[in-house]
Design an enzyme around this catalytic site. Structure first.
Site, PDB file in Angstrom:
ATOM      1  N   HIS A 150      39.704  21.003  39.887  1.00 40.94           N
ATOM      2  CA  HIS A 150      40.219  22.130  39.108  1.00 40.94           C
ATOM      3  C   HIS A 150      39.126  22.802  38.269  1.00 40.94           C
ATOM      4  O   HIS A 150      38.233  22.146  37.737  1.00 40.94           O
ATOM      5  CB  HIS A 150      41.347  21.669  38.182  1.00 40.94           C
ATOM      6  CG  HIS A 150      40.892  20.672  37.146  1.00 40.94           C
ATOM      7  ND1 HIS A 150      40.390  21.036  35.919  1.00 40.94           N
ATOM      8  CD2 HIS A 150      40.848  19.319  37.189  1.00 40.94           C
ATOM      9  CE1 HIS A 150      40.061  19.969  35.228  1.00 40.94           C
ATOM     10  NE2 HIS A 150      40.327  18.902  35.981  1.00 40.94           N
ATOM     11  N   HIS A 154      26.455  24.911  48.985  1.00 40.43           N
ATOM     12  CA  HIS A 154      26.932  24.029  50.056  1.00 40.43           C
ATOM     13  C   HIS A 154      27.320  22.696  49.419  1.00 40.43           C
ATOM     14  O   HIS A 154      26.460  21.979  48.894  1.00 40.43           O
ATOM     15  CB  HIS A 154      25.834  23.822  51.093  1.00 40.43           C
ATOM     16  CG  HIS A 154      26.266  23.047  52.307  1.00 40.43           C
ATOM     17  ND1 HIS A 154      25.598  23.149  53.506  1.00 40.43           N
ATOM     18  CD2 HIS A 154      27.273  22.176  52.526  1.00 40.43           C
ATOM     19  CE1 HIS A 154      26.179  22.362  54.402  1.00 40.43           C
ATOM     20  NE2 HIS A 154      27.194  21.752  53.822  1.00 40.43           N
TER      21      HIS A 154
END
Length: 207
Positions: free
Chosen positions: A130, A139
């Protein structure tokens, strides 16, 4: 995903990440028009033609794992739009924002109110918790866990199986080695790895 799942998509880069993206798109019923790659020994991949130069106005995904190369191509190729690919077996919570050209792979979990930049890769079975902020061209490699509220600067690579503790700030263009445990903030432009993760090299000074 992109503008419409009925569109044909061009992929730029014919390596391993391209193979993964082909399967994501096919699992969504999206046709791949062609793969752009300069390998003269490869004319097709699983029935998809491989061409030497881009011959489409879009949509397109830059299917190259290396963050720097992916950025250079995305910023130089002339297309009308970039496509965003999310595997049907990824879990993407409400309130998540995913930038154009990004890829979320099978088994990945992206939790509420995370924001993923443009041309990012959230790889197989990785977790983006979150309120995480991923800059463009980040990446997050396979099996990595990015805990709540983390910020990762553009162009950084979080190695496979790494864990980034909640609230951490990782700078731009960093390389975090596989299996690392990041418990302190990381500045721009460094290679760092280990448990706990420590800076090993300043990338910008070594060039």
């Amino acid at each position: 995903m992109g503008k419409s799942d009925s569109e044909k998509v061009t992929l730029y880069g014919g390596g391993g990440h391209c193979k993964v993206v082909v399967e994501i798109l096919r699992s969504r019923g999206v046709e791949v028009e062609c793969i752009v790659d300069d390998n003269p020994r490869c004319d097709s991949y699983r029935g998809i033609p491989v061409v030497r130069t881009a011959q489409t106005s879009g949509p397109l995904i830059v299917t190259i794992g290396n963050c720097g190369i992916r950025r250079r191509i995305a910023e130089s190729v002339a297309v009308e739009s970039f496509f965003t690919a999310v595997h049907p077996h990824a879990i993407v919570a409400p309130g998540v924002v995913i930038g154009e050209g990004s890829v979320v792979c099978a088994g990945a979990i992206v939790q509420p109110d995370a924001r993923i930049g443009r041309h990012c890769i959230v790889n197989t079975r990785s977790v983006v918790e979150h309120d995480v902020r991923l800059g463009d061209y980040v990446h997050v490699a396979s099996g990595a866990t990015v805990c709540g509220g983390v910020e990762i600067g553009e162009g950084s690579w979080i190695g496979a199986g790494s864990v980034v503790r909640q609230g951490i700030r990782i700078g731009k263009n960093c390389m975090i080695g596989a299996g690392s445990v990041v418990v302190n903030d990381i500045p721009d432009g460094v290679t760092a790895y280990g448990n706990p993760c420590r800076i090993k090299e300043n990338i910008s000074k070594s060039k």
